[in-house]
Each structure stands twice: as C-alpha cells, then as structure tokens.
Design a protein around this motif. Structure first.
Motif, PDB file in Angstrom:
ATOM      1  N   LYS A   3       0.840  -1.202   0.000  1.00  0.00           N
ATOM      2  CA  LYS A   3       0.000   0.000   0.000  1.00  0.00           C
ATOM      3  C   LYS A   3       0.874   1.251   0.000  1.00  0.00           C
ATOM      4  CE  LYS A   3      -3.836   2.399   0.768  1.00  0.00           C
ATOM      5  NZ  LYS A   3      -4.659   2.756  -0.345  1.00  0.00           N
ATOM      6  N   TYR A   5       0.429   5.511  -0.053  1.00  0.00           N
ATOM      7  CA  TYR A   5      -0.521   6.578   0.202  1.00  0.00           C
ATOM      8  C   TYR A   5      -0.086   7.832  -0.543  1.00  0.00           C
ATOM      9  CZ  TYR A   5      -1.850   3.464   3.967  1.00  0.00           C
ATOM     10  OH  TYR A   5      -2.245   2.373   4.679  1.00  0.00           O
ATOM     11  N   THR A  13       2.847   5.076  -8.526  1.00  0.00           N
ATOM     12  CA  THR A  13       3.057   5.931  -7.346  1.00  0.00           C
ATOM     13  C   THR A  13       3.361   7.403  -7.643  1.00  0.00           C
ATOM     14  OG1 THR A  13       5.427   5.504  -6.939  1.00  0.00           O
ATOM     15  CG2 THR A  13       3.840   3.931  -5.989  1.00  0.00           C
ATOM     16  N   LYS A  34       4.812   3.843   6.929  1.00  0.00           N
ATOM     17  CA  LYS A  34       4.000   3.668   5.732  1.00  0.00           C
ATOM     18  C   LYS A  34       4.685   4.363   4.561  1.00  0.00           C
ATOM     19  CE  LYS A  34      -0.355   3.657   8.273  1.00  0.00           C
ATOM     20  NZ  LYS A  34      -1.606   4.388   8.517  1.00  0.00           N
TER      21      LYS A  34
END
Length: 104
Positions: A3, A5, A13, A34
């Motif tokens: 994942k 963000y 990305t 993250k």
C-alpha cells in the motif's frame, strides 16, 4: 501489493506533486512506517509531519519502486540510477530532497 498513500496516485506511485515519467518511487516515513508518494502527500494526509528515516538503519527497506513493487534499502537506492529489479529509471532530481527523507 504494498500500500502506498498519496494524493491523486497513479498505478506507479506518481502523485499530484511529482508526476513525471521518472517519479516512480515511494518513501517510508519513519514515524508511521507507511509508504508515501512524497512528503507533501504525507503531510496532507496525516496529523504528524513526515519523519526522515535514519541512515543508520541500513537493513531496513525504505524505498519502493512503483513499477515493480520491489522494496529497496537506502544503500540500494543511493547506488542506482535505475531500479535494480526492473530497470526503470529513477528521477535524478530526487537527490535534491534526500535530506527530507533520510537523516544521519
């Protein structure tokens, strides 16, 4: 699939802030662990600021290739102009921001 963000992400990305063909890496925030497309996306989506990753943690995977989803250590990333797994070129201008993403 790992994942990532960000704001207005594409499948490799790229985000609202960095979206050239070469902008294919995501970077890990040390605080939340993250991956984010960039520090600006991180800071927009979180209540804490992006925290640079300590360079001393040499075995940690801290960079993600958005093309092949391979995780890289800082040493692997810094020693390459291309992803060592899929061969796609990294943006050389990312070096201008290395102090945001990595600290001594």
């Amino acid at each position: 699939m790992i994942k990532v963000y960000g704001v207005n992400l594409d499948k490799e990305t790229r985000c609202q802030h960095y979206h050239t063909d070469l902008d294919i890496v995501a970077l890990k925030c040390f605080t939340c662990q993250k991956y984010y497309a960039c520090y600006q996306c991180h800071d927009f989506l979180n209540e804490h600021s992006f925290t640079a990753y300590p360079k001393s943690l040499t075995s940690d995977k801290v960079v993600l290739c958005g093309v092949c989803q391979s995780e890289l250590t800082l040493a692997q990333y810094e020693s390459a102009t291309h992803c060592p797994f899929c061969g796609r070129a990294f943006n050389p201008r990312c070096q201008l921001h290395k102090d945001i993403y990595f600290r001594d």
